[in-house]
Motif scaffolding. Structure first.
Motif, PDB file in Angstrom:
ATOM      1  N   ALA A 146       0.843  -1.066  -0.143  1.00 12.43           N
ATOM      2  CA  ALA A 146       0.126   0.067   0.047  1.00 12.43           C
ATOM      3  C   ALA A 146       0.692   0.944   0.112  1.00 12.43           C
ATOM      4  CB  ALA A 146      -0.849   0.200   1.750  1.00 12.43           C
ATOM      5  N   TYR A 147       1.623   1.472   0.210  1.00 11.83           N
ATOM      6  CA  TYR A 147       3.034   2.568   0.251  1.00 11.83           C
ATOM      7  C   TYR A 147       3.162   3.095  -1.162  1.00 11.83           C
ATOM      8  CZ  TYR A 147       6.694   5.078   1.502  1.00 11.83           C
ATOM      9  OH  TYR A 147       7.181   6.721   1.860  1.00 11.83           O
ATOM     10  N   PRO A 148       2.809   4.619  -0.742  1.00 16.99           N
ATOM     11  CA  PRO A 148       2.508   5.570  -1.937  1.00 16.99           C
ATOM     12  C   PRO A 148       4.556   5.632  -2.584  1.00 16.99           C
ATOM     13  CG  PRO A 148       2.507   6.385  -0.379  1.00 16.99           C
ATOM     14  CD  PRO A 148       2.905   5.388   0.575  1.00 16.99           C
ATOM     15  N   PHE A 149       4.882   4.387  -2.859  1.00 13.04           N
ATOM     16  CA  PHE A 149       6.086   4.898  -3.746  1.00 13.04           C
ATOM     17  C   PHE A 149       5.969   5.900  -5.018  1.00 13.04           C
ATOM     18  CE2 PHE A 149       6.494   0.775  -2.108  1.00 13.04           C
ATOM     19  CZ  PHE A 149       7.535   0.505  -2.139  1.00 13.04           C
ATOM     20  N   SER A 150       6.643   7.269  -5.011  1.00  8.99           N
ATOM     21  CA  SER A 150       7.071   7.725  -6.117  1.00  8.99           C
ATOM     22  C   SER A 150       7.181   7.234  -7.226  1.00  8.99           C
ATOM     23  CB  SER A 150       8.105   8.990  -5.667  1.00  8.99           C
ATOM     24  OG  SER A 150       9.312   8.613  -5.600  1.00  8.99           O
ATOM     25  N   THR A 151       8.525   6.183  -7.288  1.00  9.52           N
ATOM     26  CA  THR A 151       7.960   5.409  -8.860  1.00  9.52           C
ATOM     27  C   THR A 151       8.422   4.491  -8.712  1.00  9.52           C
ATOM     28  OG1 THR A 151      10.787   5.532  -7.911  1.00  9.52           O
ATOM     29  CG2 THR A 151      10.438   7.161  -9.285  1.00  9.52           C
ATOM     30  N   SER A 152       8.436   3.654  -9.722  1.00  6.06           N
ATOM     31  CA  SER A 152       8.515   1.850  -9.973  1.00  6.06           C
ATOM     32  C   SER A 152       9.813   1.222  -9.707  1.00  6.06           C
ATOM     33  CB  SER A 152       8.249   1.978 -11.387  1.00  6.06           C
ATOM     34  OG  SER A 152       9.135   1.847 -12.076  1.00  6.06           O
ATOM     35  N   GLN A 190      -1.312   1.202  14.515  1.00  2.00           N
ATOM     36  CA  GLN A 190       0.529   2.212  14.984  1.00  2.00           C
ATOM     37  C   GLN A 190       1.278   1.304  14.430  1.00  2.00           C
ATOM     38  OE1 GLN A 190      -0.153   2.220  19.160  1.00  2.00           O
ATOM     39  NE2 GLN A 190      -1.770   3.901  19.094  1.00  2.00           N
ATOM     40  N   PHE A 191       1.172   0.108  14.164  1.00  2.00           N
ATOM     41  CA  PHE A 191       2.510  -0.534  13.412  1.00  2.00           C
ATOM     42  C   PHE A 191       2.738  -0.405  12.254  1.00  2.00           C
ATOM     43  CE2 PHE A 191       4.142  -2.820  17.084  1.00  2.00           C
ATOM     44  CZ  PHE A 191       5.377  -2.781  17.227  1.00  2.00           C
ATOM     45  N   ALA A 192       1.530  -0.148  11.599  1.00  2.00           N
ATOM     46  CA  ALA A 192       1.813  -0.062  10.047  1.00  2.00           C
ATOM     47  C   ALA A 192       1.971   1.330   9.920  1.00  2.00           C
ATOM     48  CB  ALA A 192       0.565  -0.369   9.353  1.00  2.00           C
ATOM     49  N   GLN A 193       2.212   2.370  10.894  1.00  2.00           N
ATOM     50  CA  GLN A 193       2.435   3.632  10.507  1.00  2.00           C
ATOM     51  C   GLN A 193       3.831   3.629  11.065  1.00  2.00           C
ATOM     52  OE1 GLN A 193       1.032   6.517  10.111  1.00  2.00           O
ATOM     53  NE2 GLN A 193       2.939   6.805   9.449  1.00  2.00           N
ATOM     54  N   VAL A 194       4.491   2.559  12.441  1.00  2.11           N
ATOM     55  CA  VAL A 194       5.711   2.744  12.886  1.00  2.11           C
ATOM     56  C   VAL A 194       6.874   2.502  11.019  1.00  2.11           C
ATOM     57  CG1 VAL A 194       7.356   1.114  13.230  1.00  2.11           C
ATOM     58  CG2 VAL A 194       5.471   1.752  14.650  1.00  2.11           C
ATOM     59  N   LEU A 195       6.030   1.033  10.674  1.00  2.00           N
ATOM     60  CA  LEU A 195       6.599   0.758   9.130  1.00  2.00           C
ATOM     61  C   LEU A 195       6.927   1.949   8.090  1.00  2.00           C
ATOM     62  CD1 LEU A 195       5.083  -2.717   8.835  1.00  2.00           C
ATOM     63  CD2 LEU A 195       7.965  -2.400  10.016  1.00  2.00           C
ATOM     64  N   ASP A 196       5.995   2.532   7.993  1.00  2.00           N
ATOM     65  CA  ASP A 196       5.360   3.616   6.716  1.00  2.00           C
ATOM     66  C   ASP A 196       6.621   4.430   7.166  1.00  2.00           C
ATOM     67  OD1 ASP A 196       3.569   2.830   5.011  1.00  2.00           O
ATOM     68  OD2 ASP A 196       1.761   4.278   5.814  1.00  2.00           O
ATOM     69  N   ASN A 197       7.153   5.043   8.743  1.00  7.00           N
ATOM     70  CA  ASN A 197       7.728   5.758   8.695  1.00  7.00           C
ATOM     71  C   ASN A 197       9.125   5.134   8.612  1.00  7.00           C
ATOM     72  OD1 ASN A 197       6.376   7.854   9.545  1.00  7.00           O
ATOM     73  ND2 ASN A 197       6.242   6.756  11.622  1.00  7.00           N
ATOM     74  N   LEU A 198       9.486   4.217   8.688  1.00  6.85           N
ATOM     75  CA  LEU A 198      11.070   3.538   9.045  1.00  6.85           C
ATOM     76  C   LEU A 198      11.148   3.360   7.229  1.00  6.85           C
ATOM     77  CD1 LEU A 198      11.390   0.762  11.509  1.00  6.85           C
ATOM     78  CD2 LEU A 198      12.248   3.281  11.403  1.00  6.85           C
ATOM     79  N   ILE A 199       9.742   3.395   6.606  1.00  7.42           N
ATOM     80  CA  ILE A 199      10.362   2.842   5.123  1.00  7.42           C
ATOM     81  C   ILE A 199      10.806   3.798   4.529  1.00  7.42           C
ATOM     82  CG2 ILE A 199       9.676   2.552   3.171  1.00  7.42           C
ATOM     83  CD1 ILE A 199       7.763   0.001   3.595  1.00  7.42           C
ATOM     84  N   LYS A 200       9.797   5.266   4.984  1.00  2.00           N
ATOM     85  CA  LYS A 200      10.061   6.902   4.233  1.00  2.00           C
ATOM     86  C   LYS A 200      10.926   7.510   4.890  1.00  2.00           C
ATOM     87  CE  LYS A 200       8.717  10.263   6.838  1.00  2.00           C
ATOM     88  NZ  LYS A 200       7.302  11.080   6.958  1.00  2.00           N
ATOM     89  N   ASN A 201      11.739   6.662   5.551  1.00  3.01           N
ATOM     90  CA  ASN A 201      13.439   7.162   6.310  1.00  3.01           C
ATOM     91  C   ASN A 201      14.437   6.741   5.377  1.00  3.01           C
ATOM     92  OD1 ASN A 201      12.204   8.825   8.413  1.00  3.01           O
ATOM     93  ND2 ASN A 201      12.920   7.997  10.065  1.00  3.01           N
ATOM     94  N   ALA A 202      14.030   5.381   5.017  1.00  2.00           N
ATOM     95  CA  ALA A 202      15.548   4.714   4.175  1.00  2.00           C
ATOM     96  C   ALA A 202      15.616   5.031   2.879  1.00  2.00           C
ATOM     97  CB  ALA A 202      14.353   2.993   4.302  1.00  2.00           C
ATOM     98  N   LEU A 203      13.760   5.464   2.427  1.00  2.99           N
ATOM     99  CA  LEU A 203      13.948   6.244   0.612  1.00  2.99           C
ATOM    100  C   LEU A 203      14.700   6.958   0.844  1.00  2.99           C
ATOM    101  CD1 LEU A 203      10.313   4.640  -0.349  1.00  2.99           C
ATOM    102  CD2 LEU A 203      12.221   3.459  -0.883  1.00  2.99           C
ATOM    103  N   HIS A 204      14.295   8.008   1.406  1.00  2.36           N
ATOM    104  CA  HIS A 204      15.168   9.271   1.610  1.00  2.36           C
ATOM    105  C   HIS A 204      16.696   8.970   2.136  1.00  2.36           C
ATOM    106  CE1 HIS A 204      15.920  13.449   3.283  1.00  2.36           C
ATOM    107  NE2 HIS A 204      14.901  13.693   2.718  1.00  2.36           N
ATOM    108  N   SER A 205      16.755   8.617   2.317  1.00  4.39           N
ATOM    109  CA  SER A 205      18.558   8.209   2.535  1.00  4.39           C
ATOM    110  C   SER A 205      18.867   7.737   1.819  1.00  4.39           C
ATOM    111  CB  SER A 205      18.543   7.030   3.892  1.00  4.39           C
ATOM    112  OG  SER A 205      19.791   6.570   4.013  1.00  4.39           O
ATOM    113  N   LEU A 206      17.833   6.631   0.785  1.00  4.54           N
ATOM    114  CA  LEU A 206      18.498   6.067  -0.134  1.00  4.54           C
ATOM    115  C   LEU A 206      18.699   7.151  -1.173  1.00  4.54           C
ATOM    116  CD1 LEU A 206      16.814   2.787  -0.605  1.00  4.54           C
ATOM    117  CD2 LEU A 206      19.224   3.345  -1.019  1.00  4.54           C
TER     118      LEU A 206
END
Length: 437
Positions: free
Chosen positions: A290-296, A318-334
């Motif tokens: 369900a994550y809204p990735f900006s690119t394929s 709440q835990f879905a939000q935890v994973l959302d935050n971690l994925i968002k941070n990881a993509l920002h780092s990449l």
């Protein structure tokens, strides 16, 4: 700690003050630290002269004053003032403050047989110490400093220490009054910081809610574009209108998801506790889907590996939000590392180790400076240098802890980051009753 005890703790303000993270340096800033160091560096020679020539005391030591002055000068060094987030800096400052204040002042109080000057000095020292550091550190530091100074005095006493009963009562009353005021000051300051945080979070939540109105308008415009495209199926502009409508709806969905994130983060201090049965592997896959990735390419860089699924008790949302935050941070780092989003650049693993469930989120991005690792779970602390509000990881920690788990990070600059969540596993029969899809 079971859920009932955690629930009791969450309802008592005093316990919040006791269990909140320690703050070794209150209101840290380079100039505040420099001024403290300057006051110590110049103050010790000045008062050494005052207590020797102007108002002579029973005991004064030039050598001891010189050591204290030199320790004060350490606090003005650039490697201290420019690295306030460093664990080493916090330890050095806390140690010097302890030596300079409770240890030194207690020693001088005993060596001078109390007296009006040193009774007043000790009272002032107590208030200053509570103003510089966390009230819990100050309380422990005062007790340890007084005991250590008394032990040194007993071993190498430069003078006899004697107080009659009236003097003992007077000193105990004055020092006790000063200590009580200092504790109240410390508690008031801690409560003020908490109220400020709550007010800021509330404002953020209100602003996030208000953004729903223009987004609703944007969604209606997208609906109108789709209706127009359906009304004119033969028009050459139909495909373009439909494409614009889809892009607008996708933008609205993504923005609403971000608003949900900010509203969840804004409830950092009032997260309700849940006891839902959550399956880690299923949750991770649903969140990634369900994550809204900006690119394929972003979507394709994530690898989910479920070594062994497990269930735990918490809130699924709440835990879905935890994973959302971690994925968002990881993509920002990449993105910061100019990554090409190779497959596996962001990896999420689910498994069980030593009867504890584990969710590990690792990336090959820019990583986090080792000096900042102890700070990243604090509210409003961000390593993104102005592009983040610093609430996401604080929210993650609160949610994980409410489930009886822990979240840790291992990282270094330019070497990626690994976030490890450990959780108590629910009963195995419940696991078997609901296998991973």
């Amino acid at each position: 700690m079971n859920a009932r005890i955690q629930s009791w703790l969450s309802r008592h303000a005093m316990v919040h003050w006791l269990v909140e993270p320690l703050v070794p340096i209150l209101h840290p800033s380079p100039w505040r630290l420099r001024l403290f160091g300057l006051a110590l560096t110049l103050g010790h020679p000045l008062f050494g002269w005052v207590w020797t020539d102007v108002i002579p005391q029973r005991y004064e030591s030039f050598g001891l004053r010189a050591i204290m002055s030199a320790l004060g000068a350490v606090l003005m060094l650039p490697w201290i003032t420019n690295n306030l987030a460093s664990a080493t800096t916090r330890f050095v400052v806390a140690l010097i403050a302890w030596i300079e204040l409770p240890l030194f002042f207690s020693w001088m109080y005993f060596s001078n047989g109390s007296g009006v000057a040193w009774l007043a000095s000790v009272s002032a020292m107590i208030l200053i110490y509570y103003h510089l550091t966390d009230w819990r550190i100050a309380t422990g530091g005062l007790v340890l400093g007084a005991l250590s100074a008394w032990g040194l005095f007993q071993a190498i006493a430069p003078n006899d220490f004697y107080l009659n009963s009236d003097e003992k009562l007077l000193d105990a009353a004055v020092i006790g009054f000063s200590w009580g005021c200092a504790v109240l000051l410390g508690l008031s300051t801690a409560n003020l910081r908490r109220e400020h945080l709550a007010s800021t979070l509330s404002t953020m939540g209100i602003m996030a809610h208000e953004l729903r109105t223009p987004l609703s308008t944007a969604a209606l415009i997208g609906d109108a574009l789709q209706l127009e495209a359906q009304r004119l199926p033969a028009s050459p502009r139909t495909a373009q209108l439909d494409k614009l409508a889809n892009r607008l709806h996708a933008l609205v969905r993504n923005m609403n998801r971000q608003i949900d994130t900010e509203i969840a983060n804004a409830k950092l201090l009032e997260l309700p506790r849940y006891n839902e049965l959550v399956f880690a592997g299923r949750l991770v896959r649903d969140v990634v889907l369900a994550y809204p990735f900006s690119t394929s390419r972003q979507r394709e860089c994530i690898q989910v590996v479920v070594h062994h699924d497990f269930a735990f008790r918490s809130s699924r949302s709440q835990f879905a939000q935890v994973l959302d935050n971690l994925i968002k941070n990881a993509l920002h780092s990449l993105m910061a590392a100019e990554s090409r989003y190779a497959p596996g650049a962001l990896r999420i693993e689910v498994g069980v180790l030593h009867d504890r469930g584990r969710i590990v989120v690792s990336d090959e991005g820019m990583g986090i400076d080792a000096a900042l690792l102890r700070q990243i779970f604090k509210p409003f602390f961000s390593s993104k240098r102005g592009s983040g509000h610093g609430l996401g990881l604080a929210f993650c920690q609160r949610v994980v802890q409410s489930a009886g788990g822990t979240i840790k990070v291992k990282s270094d600059f330019a070497l990626g980051a690994i976030f490890t969540i450990e959780l108590p596993v629910a009963r195995q029969q419940l696991m078997r009753a609901s296998p991973l899809r």
